[in-house]
Scaffold this motif. Structure first.
Motif, PDB file in Angstrom:
ATOM      1  N   ILE A   1      -1.599  -5.150   2.882  1.00 25.01           N
ATOM      2  CA  ILE A   1      -1.346  -4.512   4.336  1.00 25.01           C
ATOM      3  C   ILE A   1      -0.808  -3.229   4.257  1.00 25.01           C
ATOM      4  O   ILE A   1       0.128  -2.880   3.548  1.00 25.01           O
ATOM      5  N   GLU A   2      -1.746  -2.220   4.796  1.00 23.01           N
ATOM      6  CA  GLU A   2      -1.323  -0.824   4.850  1.00 23.01           C
ATOM      7  C   GLU A   2      -0.565  -0.445   6.078  1.00 23.01           C
ATOM      8  O   GLU A   2      -1.260  -0.634   7.071  1.00 23.01           O
ATOM      9  N   VAL A   3       0.631   0.084   6.056  1.00 26.50           N
ATOM     10  CA  VAL A   3       1.385   0.480   7.181  1.00 26.50           C
ATOM     11  C   VAL A   3       1.691   2.228   7.101  1.00 26.50           C
ATOM     12  O   VAL A   3       1.961   2.573   6.208  1.00 26.50           O
TER      13      VAL A   3
ATOM     14  N   LEU B   1       9.653  -1.277   4.655  1.00 28.55           N
ATOM     15  CA  LEU B   1       8.897  -2.329   5.310  1.00 28.55           C
ATOM     16  C   LEU B   1       9.491  -3.678   5.083  1.00 28.55           C
ATOM     17  O   LEU B   1       9.666  -3.995   3.710  1.00 28.55           O
ATOM     18  N   VAL B   2       9.860  -4.562   5.919  1.00 31.37           N
ATOM     19  CA  VAL B   2      10.707  -5.643   5.524  1.00 31.37           C
ATOM     20  C   VAL B   2       9.935  -6.883   6.328  1.00 31.37           C
ATOM     21  O   VAL B   2       9.255  -6.681   7.399  1.00 31.37           O
TER      22      VAL B   2
ATOM     23  N   ILE C   1       5.817  -8.576   9.517  1.00 26.71           N
ATOM     24  CA  ILE C   1       6.145  -7.564   8.606  1.00 26.71           C
ATOM     25  C   ILE C   1       6.806  -6.510  10.135  1.00 26.71           C
ATOM     26  O   ILE C   1       5.995  -6.206  10.832  1.00 26.71           O
ATOM     27  N   SER C   2       7.990  -5.746   9.631  1.00 24.99           N
ATOM     28  CA  SER C   2       8.379  -4.746  10.618  1.00 24.99           C
ATOM     29  C   SER C   2       9.084  -3.563   9.764  1.00 24.99           C
ATOM     30  O   SER C   2       8.978  -3.622   8.591  1.00 24.99           O
ATOM     31  N   GLY C   3       9.196  -2.199  10.394  1.00 25.69           N
ATOM     32  CA  GLY C   3       9.888  -1.209   9.676  1.00 25.69           C
ATOM     33  C   GLY C   3      11.229  -1.003   9.899  1.00 25.69           C
ATOM     34  O   GLY C   3      11.505  -1.275  10.932  1.00 25.69           O
TER      35      GLY C   3
ATOM     36  N   SER D   1       9.763   3.249  16.557  1.00 28.97           N
ATOM     37  CA  SER D   1       9.127   2.323  17.786  1.00 28.97           C
ATOM     38  C   SER D   1       9.022   1.101  17.435  1.00 28.97           C
ATOM     39  O   SER D   1       8.825   0.638  16.403  1.00 28.97           O
ATOM     40  N   PRO D   2       9.038   0.184  18.185  1.00 32.42           N
ATOM     41  CA  PRO D   2       8.791  -1.366  18.190  1.00 32.42           C
ATOM     42  C   PRO D   2       7.477  -1.551  17.219  1.00 32.42           C
ATOM     43  O   PRO D   2       6.496  -1.023  17.811  1.00 32.42           O
TER      44      PRO D   2
END
Length: 289
Positions: free
Chosen positions: A65-67, A83-84, A129-131, A140-141
């Motif tokens: 997954i690339e963010v 990234l968590v 996954i969130s940041g 930002s959300p």
């Protein structure tokens, strides 16, 4: 005269104090700058479903997954975003999340969450996954939801057959037993040979077996060549079969002390190991009685 000296001293001290106040913190750099919080926007266009059994270690980028993190304007310090996992049924062994760092002066950077093969029988799992920003940045959300399906189950049983050693008899010595050639043959329950599992001239012999139907098998050592058989040595050859299976507790070894340096080539059965296969990937190995 003393009054004049005192006044001069007071004036000098005042000047020194004033000068010191002006030159203090000359080398503090950016650490005392008052930055207003900048906002980081996260985004991803990666697939949301991953086939765990199809993961190829040589093509790892297919299973990431690339963010991407983006700033509206460059900042004088690095922006660091971890990234968590913030939800889902996946465990920590199912993925590896990395950190995005936007260098000072830049606007964007990316990092990945790698989907891993675990070998566990888990069924479909979900991963959210969130940041999470470090230091003085807003994020930002953002959430990325993925599904990991089709469990990878490792059916490779890794095998190693070893026999190296040394011997000495008077002026005659053998520095290594590796000129001997041992192989490993697979037999079915009726002791019909199915073929070589380990059949090269390497020392030690290493390979794996898989794809066997459920049932009972036998792993039998074969002494294919022995250049030492006519030299009169009677030293025991430390013949050992070791095995392991990644992601499983299947591991162990069995040894034989019946083969000597005088054993003739073609001898079979010095080491016989019973192999039980269930479910196509569960292996149990034990000595032949």
């Amino acid at each position: 005269m003393k009054n004049i000296i005192n006044k001069i001293g007071v004036f000098t001290l005042a000047c020194f104090a004033f000068t010191s106040c002006e030159t203090e913190d000359d080398n503090t750099g950016a650490s005392l700058l008052d930055y207003s919080p900048a906002t980081i926007t996260l985004s991803s266009s990666s697939p949301t479903t991953f086939d765990e059994s199809a993961i190829d270690a040589d093509v790892a980028s297919t299973y990431q997954i690339e963010v991407t993190a983006t700033l509206a304007s460059s900042q004088p310090v690095d922006a660091v975003i971890d990234l968590v996992q913030t939800g889902g049924s996946a465990s920590a062994s199912d993925f590896s999340a990395h950190t995005i760092t936007i260098p000072a002066g830049s606007l964007t950077a990316s990092a990945t969450v790698d989907i891993l093969q675990t070998g566990d029988i888990e069924g479909s799992e979900t991963l959210e996954i969130s940041g999470k920003s470090r230091a003085n940045f807003n994020v930002s959300p953002f959430t990325f939801n993925a599904t990991i399906e089709n469990d990878y189950i490792n059916d490779h049983l890794d095998l190693t057959l070893s026999w190296d050693g040394s011997a000495e008899d008077g002026d005659l010595s053998i520095m290594s037993f590796c000129d001997m050639d041992f192989d490993l043959v697979l037999y079915d329950e009726s002791f019909t040979a199915l073929g070589y599992v380990l059949g090269s001239s390497a020392c030690p012999e290493e390979d794996y077996l898989n794809g066997l139907s459920d049932g009972t098998y036998y792993l039998v050592s074969e002494l294919y060549a022995n250049p030492y058989s006519d030299l009169g040595f009677t030293d025991v050859v430390p013949l050992t079969l070791s095995w392991s299976q990644e992601h499983f507790d299947t591991s162990g070894s069995l040894s034989s002390d019946t083969t000597t340096l005088s054993t003739a080539a073609g001898d079979q059965g010095a080491l016989i190991v019973v192999l039980e296969v269930t479910n196509g990937y569960n292996y149990t190995l034990s000595p032949f009685q």
